[in-house]
Design an enzyme around this catalytic site. Structure first.
Site, PDB file in Angstrom:
ATOM      1  N   ARG A 235      78.002 -88.296 -56.076  1.00  0.00           N
ATOM      2  CA  ARG A 235      77.704 -86.874 -56.230  1.00  0.00           C
ATOM      3  C   ARG A 235      78.330 -86.348 -57.519  1.00  0.00           C
ATOM      4  NH1 ARG A 235      80.014 -85.051 -50.415  1.00  0.00           N
ATOM      5  NH2 ARG A 235      81.816 -86.083 -51.386  1.00  0.00           N
TER       6      ARG A 235
ATOM      7  N   ARG B  24      79.107 -82.114 -55.492  1.00  0.00           N
ATOM      8  CA  ARG B  24      80.345 -81.814 -54.753  1.00  0.00           C
ATOM      9  C   ARG B  24      81.112 -80.786 -55.552  1.00  0.00           C
ATOM     10  NH1 ARG B  24      84.436 -80.486 -52.507  1.00  0.00           N
ATOM     11  NH2 ARG B  24      85.667 -81.712 -51.023  1.00  0.00           N
TER      12      ARG B  24
ATOM     13  N   GLU C 255      84.711 -80.184 -41.997  1.00  0.00           N
ATOM     14  CA  GLU C 255      83.559 -81.082 -41.897  1.00  0.00           C
ATOM     15  C   GLU C 255      82.592 -80.634 -40.803  1.00  0.00           C
ATOM     16  OE1 GLU C 255      82.797 -83.428 -43.839  1.00  0.00           O
ATOM     17  OE2 GLU C 255      84.624 -83.948 -44.915  1.00  0.00           O
TER      18      GLU C 255
END
Length: 316
Positions: A170, A118, A126
């Site tokens: 992440r 990330r 999104e």
């Protein structure tokens, strides 16, 4: 000394010399040396013994100390150092990009494993969030990320002010191209995403906010194609709303008079205790609250955005 004694003494000296010479030539065992004050007798070495002594001395000089001495030696590296632990990926290493998830998340190969990353400091609309429609300009953001990193190698750089991973497991990293360009900054500057501070300020926050201000001024990307809500707070439906041009939070100091009514007019203030508190129009402290971006303060377009960034609502 009388002349008669000289021949006799000369003969004696010659005889003594002849005797000594004969002793040396025949390898005589003993030579007696008498000093005026001593009667010590010393054994004379034969030529063979002398040669043997010289050979022994030379051999001793060439022999290493470890072969002739019992003194302790320093321990070797292998006896004092354990096996080195597995070395983690460093900021200087290059990692092959394995895939693109969306505009702010990628996957890279680390040690033969695909690992999610990330990107720090950026948030893009999104495109794959379950239960929500795609955010306005989300596809363009994903496409831009592909053009920047797909099939390339990148550097992963951590930030000591941030966690190592997010709640989804992440890695949280700056992603740098081999030429040194920061991918997050490229996305923000092109209008493909917004500057995003999750909780604590990060090292490049000022740089990224400046990039957003420039993109907004130029109406680049989503700032000229979407509203803030349609880009970052899409409805929980399958349709993407058609919206007028965006009105976004400014990176400069903003007062209530400067904030367009009904848009990005929620003030994200940081008080003297470091608490992040947002104020809505009509609340007690709203009019006297001044936003100073250099302190990390900012404007928000919705309460959900403010809460997601780590702010809480003012009590009155």
């Amino acid at each position: 000394m009388t002349p008669r004694l000289r021949p006799a003494m000369s003969a004696a000296v010659l005889a003594l010399s002849a005797g000594l010479l004969a002793g040396c030539q025949t390898g005589g065992d003993v030579a007696s040396v008498v000093s005026p004050t001593s009667t010590t007798t010393t054994a004379a070495a034969t030529p063979v013994e002398a040669a043997a002594e010289q050979s022994s001395t030379a051999a001793a000089a060439e022999t290493p100390a470890s072969a002739t001495s019992a003194a302790p030696t320093a321990p070797t590296t292998s006896s004092t150092r354990s096996a080195a632990p597995e070395v983690a990926a460093t900021a200087g290493a290059l990692h092959q990009v394995a895939g693109i998830v969306d505009g702010d998340t990628i996957k890279v190969w680390i040690g033969g494993t695909r690992v999610g990353v990330r990107l720090l400091g950026v948030d893009t609309p999104e495109t794959v969030k379950p239960g929500y429609s795609q955010g306005c300009f989300g596809k363009q953001a994903s496409s831009k990320m592909q053009s920047l990193v797909q099939s390339k190698q990148v550097h992963l750089v951590p930030d000591a002010t941030q966690g190592d991973k997010d709640r989804y497991g992440r890695l949280l990293r700056y992603v740098l191209l081999p030429d040194g360009r920061d991918v997050s900054q490229q996305m923000i500057a092109g209008g493909f995403g917004r500057e995003y501070t999750y909780a604590a300020a990060y090292a490049k926050q000022g740089t990224f906010r400046a990039a957003q201000s420039s993109a907004q001024a130029a109406r680049a990307g989503l700032w000229g194609a979407c509203t803030y809500e349609s880009a970052f707070n899409p409805p929980a439906t399958s349709s993407t709303p058609t919206a007028p041009l965006a009105v976004a939070p400014s990176a400069s100091s903003t007062t209530a008079a400067q904030a367009p009514a009904g848009t990005c007019n929620i003030k994200g203030n940081i008080n003297s205790k470091g608490e992040k508190i947002y104020h809505r129009p009509g609340q007690q402290a709203y009019d006297k609250t001044v936003i100073t971006p250099s302190k990390g303060e900012r404007m928000f377009c919705s309460e959900s955005e403010a809460q997601a960034a780590g702010w809480r609502a003012a009590k009155r």
